[in-house]
Design a protein around this motif. Structure first.
Motif, PDB file in Angstrom:
ATOM      1  N   ASP A 191     102.092 101.755  -6.312  1.00  0.00           N
ATOM      2  CA  ASP A 191     101.082 102.740  -5.932  1.00  0.00           C
ATOM      3  C   ASP A 191      99.995 102.042  -5.103  1.00  0.00           C
ATOM      4  OD1 ASP A 191      99.316 104.758  -5.683  1.00  0.00           O
ATOM      5  OD2 ASP A 191      99.165 105.220  -7.830  1.00  0.00           O
ATOM      6  N   ILE A 192     100.281 101.904  -3.802  1.00  0.00           N
ATOM      7  CA  ILE A 192      99.359 101.168  -2.926  1.00  0.00           C
ATOM      8  C   ILE A 192      98.082 101.979  -2.694  1.00  0.00           C
ATOM      9  CG2 ILE A 192      99.150  99.958  -0.710  1.00  0.00           C
ATOM     10  CD1 ILE A 192     101.394  98.864  -2.264  1.00  0.00           C
ATOM     11  N   GLU A 193      98.250 103.297  -2.689  1.00  0.00           N
ATOM     12  CA  GLU A 193      97.100 104.160  -2.410  1.00  0.00           C
ATOM     13  C   GLU A 193      95.999 103.964  -3.465  1.00  0.00           C
ATOM     14  OE1 GLU A 193      98.169 108.224  -1.493  1.00  0.00           O
ATOM     15  OE2 GLU A 193      96.137 108.886  -2.012  1.00  0.00           O
ATOM     16  N   PRO A 214      83.008  91.701  -1.232  1.00  0.00           N
ATOM     17  CA  PRO A 214      83.058  91.589   0.240  1.00  0.00           C
ATOM     18  C   PRO A 214      84.423  91.923   0.850  1.00  0.00           C
ATOM     19  CG  PRO A 214      83.069  89.418  -0.770  1.00  0.00           C
ATOM     20  CD  PRO A 214      82.875  90.401  -1.881  1.00  0.00           C
ATOM     21  N   TYR A 215      84.680  93.198   1.042  1.00  0.00           N
ATOM     22  CA  TYR A 215      85.828  93.644   1.821  1.00  0.00           C
ATOM     23  C   TYR A 215      85.316  94.005   3.207  1.00  0.00           C
ATOM     24  CZ  TYR A 215      89.017  93.894  -2.169  1.00  0.00           C
ATOM     25  OH  TYR A 215      89.818  93.585  -3.226  1.00  0.00           O
ATOM     26  N   GLY A 216      86.177  93.907   4.191  1.00  0.00           N
ATOM     27  CA  GLY A 216      85.755  94.164   5.570  1.00  0.00           C
ATOM     28  C   GLY A 216      85.444  95.627   5.843  1.00  0.00           C
ATOM     29  N   ASP A 217      85.054  95.924   7.064  1.00  0.00           N
ATOM     30  CA  ASP A 217      84.651  97.276   7.451  1.00  0.00           C
ATOM     31  C   ASP A 217      85.805  98.275   7.466  1.00  0.00           C
ATOM     32  OD1 ASP A 217      82.096  96.477   7.694  1.00  0.00           O
ATOM     33  OD2 ASP A 217      82.237  96.019   9.844  1.00  0.00           O
ATOM     34  N   ASN A 218      87.040  97.745   7.501  1.00  0.00           N
ATOM     35  CA  ASN A 218      88.188  98.655   7.599  1.00  0.00           C
ATOM     36  C   ASN A 218      88.420  99.464   6.338  1.00  0.00           C
ATOM     37  OD1 ASN A 218      88.898  97.935  10.184  1.00  0.00           O
ATOM     38  ND2 ASN A 218      90.024  96.132   9.468  1.00  0.00           N
ATOM     39  N   ILE A 219      87.866  98.962   5.222  1.00  0.00           N
ATOM     40  CA  ILE A 219      88.108  99.653   3.953  1.00  0.00           C
ATOM     41  C   ILE A 219      86.991 100.666   3.718  1.00  0.00           C
ATOM     42  CG2 ILE A 219      88.208  99.314   1.463  1.00  0.00           C
ATOM     43  CD1 ILE A 219      89.992  96.983   1.931  1.00  0.00           C
ATOM     44  N   ALA A 273      90.881 107.208   6.291  1.00  0.00           N
ATOM     45  CA  ALA A 273      90.698 105.761   6.353  1.00  0.00           C
ATOM     46  C   ALA A 273      91.902 105.060   5.724  1.00  0.00           C
ATOM     47  CB  ALA A 273      89.417 105.365   5.633  1.00  0.00           C
ATOM     48  N   TRP A 274      92.392 105.646   4.643  1.00  0.00           N
ATOM     49  CA  TRP A 274      93.558 105.072   3.962  1.00  0.00           C
ATOM     50  C   TRP A 274      94.785 105.106   4.877  1.00  0.00           C
ATOM     51  CZ3 TRP A 274      96.883 102.400   1.644  1.00  0.00           C
ATOM     52  CH2 TRP A 274      98.114 102.886   1.204  1.00  0.00           C
ATOM     53  N   GLU A 275      95.014 106.239   5.533  1.00  0.00           N
ATOM     54  CA  GLU A 275      96.171 106.337   6.438  1.00  0.00           C
ATOM     55  C   GLU A 275      96.072 105.287   7.543  1.00  0.00           C
ATOM     56  OE1 GLU A 275      98.866 107.949   5.995  1.00  0.00           O
ATOM     57  OE2 GLU A 275      98.214 109.173   4.286  1.00  0.00           O
ATOM     58  N   ALA A 276      94.845 105.087   8.031  1.00  0.00           N
ATOM     59  CA  ALA A 276      94.656 104.117   9.103  1.00  0.00           C
ATOM     60  C   ALA A 276      94.908 102.693   8.616  1.00  0.00           C
ATOM     61  CB  ALA A 276      93.239 104.241   9.665  1.00  0.00           C
ATOM     62  N   TYR A 277      94.630 102.462   7.341  1.00  0.00           N
ATOM     63  CA  TYR A 277      94.732 101.108   6.801  1.00  0.00           C
ATOM     64  C   TYR A 277      96.161 100.741   6.385  1.00  0.00           C
ATOM     65  CZ  TYR A 277      93.194  96.883   4.415  1.00  0.00           C
ATOM     66  OH  TYR A 277      93.000  95.587   4.060  1.00  0.00           O
ATOM     67  N   LYS A 278      96.929 101.777   6.087  1.00  0.00           N
ATOM     68  CA  LYS A 278      98.275 101.607   5.530  1.00  0.00           C
ATOM     69  C   LYS A 278      99.130 100.561   6.253  1.00  0.00           C
ATOM     70  CE  LYS A 278     101.324 105.014   3.392  1.00  0.00           C
ATOM     71  NZ  LYS A 278     101.669 106.450   3.463  1.00  0.00           N
ATOM     72  N   PRO A 279      99.210 100.607   7.600  1.00  0.00           N
ATOM     73  CA  PRO A 279     100.091  99.648   8.295  1.00  0.00           C
ATOM     74  C   PRO A 279      99.788  98.190   7.970  1.00  0.00           C
ATOM     75  CG  PRO A 279      99.302 101.319   9.803  1.00  0.00           C
ATOM     76  CD  PRO A 279      98.546 101.521   8.549  1.00  0.00           C
TER      77      PRO A 279
END
Lengths: 488, 229
Positions: free
Chosen positions: B145-147, B163-168, B174-180
């Protein structure tokens, strides 16, 4: 309003919890026996596929025994004895009666859901605090309902002074409430992340060392307020009742109660010796664990001395036998714990099977023995029938006592062997054993433990059979027994 | 005083509560004031590793494996450098465990490979004869369950300032964009594996539990404690 006529106590809620004590006791011990067998014979791991592995079943075992069996026993005895020591019947208040029943049904449904979600793998992976947040909320509700019932009964009591057992039930209520709330603080990720992912998932409010600290402050004291405090409440009521003897010393009760309340909570950090929590906390944990012997032995000795001059009852009445042995195991366990909390001993004992050994001489010898004795004492009074079979009781006593002794001796040997092998170095200072050597060497002890599990479970089935027969078809009683429980 | 308390349940309860709460105040609060400070070089788990940590929790590896190396010669010889508090700064929950039926895993990433873990999860006795560990074959077919792991990363980033980057970012988009990104990370792990079902699943854009779990295990000890390098 005070009349001399005997009160008609209402046992409907106590009876309900008695049934679940038997049901969850059986389930918990069955799974316990299975997982003990899995360590000796790993082939047993795949009986129900993914859901049947040791790792998945182990939390199920601990949770069913703690929150299923023990809590049911605590509440069964509470709803029975609180009425009696407070001199008030549940039937006098429709409100309290309703709360009591709601308490039971919410608990029962919650327990079933909890078991299913655990099997499916929804867990916070904190020991004895595995449940995810929605179940935690249900648990809090259940706890509040118990509080309402308890303080409700206290509110309408006729007996002004609270009997010792009530002190311990109140402490159990407050202690668990505080510990559980703090340890289970978490943030549900679904809401925090704007509707992404699984709704049941959450992350702990605490991280790393802090999380460990809160967890073992909880973990150790859940034992205190779940396995010690309410069981002491039981023995303070049931041993004097069953034996017809007054509690040996009021001063000793006072000393051991307030001592236990003050000391117990400090000892949690002994689970974290040699870890990354600050040294001074580890030392506090060690020192207070040793001090803890005093209040623990205080109550145990108070109980044993209650039998002063009446030791012959031990040979005549199996229930006294159960309770006296329970006190003795309590003393053994509360001596063993402090020994394990000494830093140098802990260096060997921690992470080994000596720890489950310690837990089980406490739980099997003290908690389960005491709960069974209490239910046997209650049964003739709740169901107005004799205990079905004294012979069966005797046989069960010896079978289970042997099982407990087998359990802890095999685990002592296993644990110390393991601990010594891990640290053994040869003349050049190299490790002597690979890890797997320390696993395979334990096989015979694991097999003995599995055997003790089968024996103990058999004893529990004898208990269950005896109880069910007592409820349904034993000889009826014309009036309530005063002291000794009548048995055929 | 005690007699009086026994006749006044309210004050009795207050008294008991104060007495039991005392130890917690003294023992626990000071450490919280200090909070968990990460060691230099520590990075939080990637989303794939978080998913692996959740598999680790779901299958309750914690029942048999610890993640805490104590400062004894025998332990540092066996497992590596003893554990430091700051290494756990991003661990929610802590997974130290309380029983070692199997060995410690805190630095397992230093001395085991993807290939070894794959064999170990499929059939433990194939790499450790005599092992009493059950096989975890279902992890090769169950999809992780990656989501939810992503949601966890968002949560700890926003609530606890991990400290996670701006992509999260929160939200489905945002999740769909990060998935790849997660998939790319999984592909690297799967490239070192031989199980065909796993390879097929990853090629089809799904990540079996075992891939996430191995990503997590590989991270333990190495990437998490880069200050040592």
């Amino acid at each position: 309003m005070q009349s001399n006529a005997a009160l008609e106590y209402d046992y409907s809620v106590a009876k309900l919890f008695t049934y679940t004590t038997i049901l969850f006791g059986f389930l918990g011990m069955l799974i316990g026996t299975l997982i003990a067998s899995q360590l000796a014979f790993p082939e047993l791991n795949y009986l129900i596929g993914e859901y049947g592995t040791f790792s998945r079943l182990r939390p199920l075992h601990t949770n069913i025994v703690i929150y299923g069996f023990t809590l049911s026993g605590v509440w069964a005895t509470f709803y029975y004895s609180a009425q009696r020591v407070l001199k008030v019947s549940m039937a006098e208040s429709k409100f309290i009666m309703f709360i009591g029943k709601l308490h039971f049904w919410l608990y029962f449904v919650g327990a079933l859901i909890a078991v299913i979600t655990l099997l499916l793998g929804f867990t916070q992976a904190k020991e004895y605090a595995q449940f995810e947040w929605p179940i935690d909320i249900v648990i809090v509700l259940i706890w509040v309902l118990w509080g309402v019932a308890m303080f409700g009964l206290i509110g309408i009591r006729r007996e002004k002074a609270l009997y010792i057992s009530m002190w311990y039930y109140i402490a159990c209520f407050l202690g668990i409430a505080m510990l559980y709330l703090f340890n289970n603080m978490s943030v549900p990720t679904y809401f925090a992340a704007g509707g992404v992912g699984n709704i049941l998932h959450s992350v702990s409010m605490y991280s790393g060392t802090n999380d460990a600290l809160v967890q073992w402050w909880f973990g150790h004291n859940a034992v205190a307020f779940g396995f010690t405090v309410p069981i002491v409440a039981m023995i303070y009521y049931f041993l004097p009742k069953e034996s017809g003897q007054a509690v040996y010393s009021y001063k000793l009760s006072l000393l051991s109660f307030w001592g236990l309340m003050f000391v117990y909570l400090w000892a949690g950090s002994h689970h974290l010796l040699w870890s990354t929590v600050p040294d001074w906390m580890q030392t506090m944990g060690s020192v207070f664990s040793v001090v803890l012997i005093l209040p623990s032995w205080g109550s145990a000795i108070n109980m044993l001395l209650t039998m002063k001059g009446e030791w012959n009852q031990l040979t005549e009445n199996p229930l006294i036998k159960f309770m006296v042995l329970a006190s003795t195991f309590y003393m053994l366990s509360t001596l063993e714990g402090p020994i394990q909390a000494i830093k140098s001993v802990n260096a060997i004992a921690h992470f080994t099977d000596w720890i489950p050994g310690h837990v089980h001489d406490g739980v099997l010898g003290w908690v389960v023995f005491m709960i069974m004795a209490a239910l046997f004492h209650m049964a003739p009074r709740m169901f107005k029938r004799e205990i079905y079979s004294k012979k069966l009781l005797e046989a069960q006593f010896w079978l289970q006592t042997t099982a407990v002794v087998l359990y802890f001796t095999s685990m002592w040997i296993a644990g110390i062997t393991q601990g010594m092998m891990w640290r053994a170095v040869d003349e050049y200072g190299n490790l002597m054993y690979s890890f797997i050597d320390t696993v395979t060497v334990l096989h015979p002890y694991y097999a003995i433990r599995a055997l003790s599990g089968v024996m103990y479970l058999t004893g529990f089935l004898m208990f269950a059979y005896n109880m069910i027969k007592t409820m349904s078809s034993s000889r009826e009683l014309s009036e309530e027994p005063q002291f000794r429980s009548p048995m055929a | 005083m005690f007699h009086w308390l026994e006749k006044n349940p309210f004050f009795f309860a207050v008294g008991v509560f104060l007495v039991i709460a005392f130890a917690g105040i003294i023992e626990i609060l000071p450490n919280f004031a200090e909070a968990s400070r990460p060691v230099a070089g520590l990075r939080p788990f990637t989303v794939l590793e978080l998913a692996g940590k959740n598999v680790y929790m779901k299958d309750q590896c914690i029942a048999c494996h610890s993640q805490l190396i104590r400062p004894f010669k025998a332990e540092t010889d066996r497992y590596g450098q003893y554990s430091l508090s700051g290494e756990y700064a991003y661990d929610r929950p802590f997974l130290w465990g309380s029983k070692r039926t199997g060995p410690d895993l805190h630095r397992v990433g230093n001395y085991r490979t993807t290939d070894w873990h794959e064999n170990h999860m499929w059939e433990p006795t194939s790499v450790v004869p005599g092992s009493i560990m059950p096989a975890y074959k279902h992890q090769f077919t169950n999809i992780a369950d990656i989501e939810t792991a992503y949601a966890e990363a968002v949560t700890v980033k926003n609530v606890f300032k991990t400290p996670y980057g701006d992509n999260i970012q929160p939200g489905k988009e945002a999740w769909e964009a990060y998935k790849p990104k997660v998939l790319a990370e999984a592909q690297k792990i799967a490239a070192n594996m031989k199980n065909k079902d796993v390879k097929d699943a990853v090629a089809a854009g799904k990540i079996p539990e075992v891939v996430a779990l191995i990503a997590y295990l590989n991270s333990l000890g190495t990437s998490r404690y880069e200050a040592k390098k």
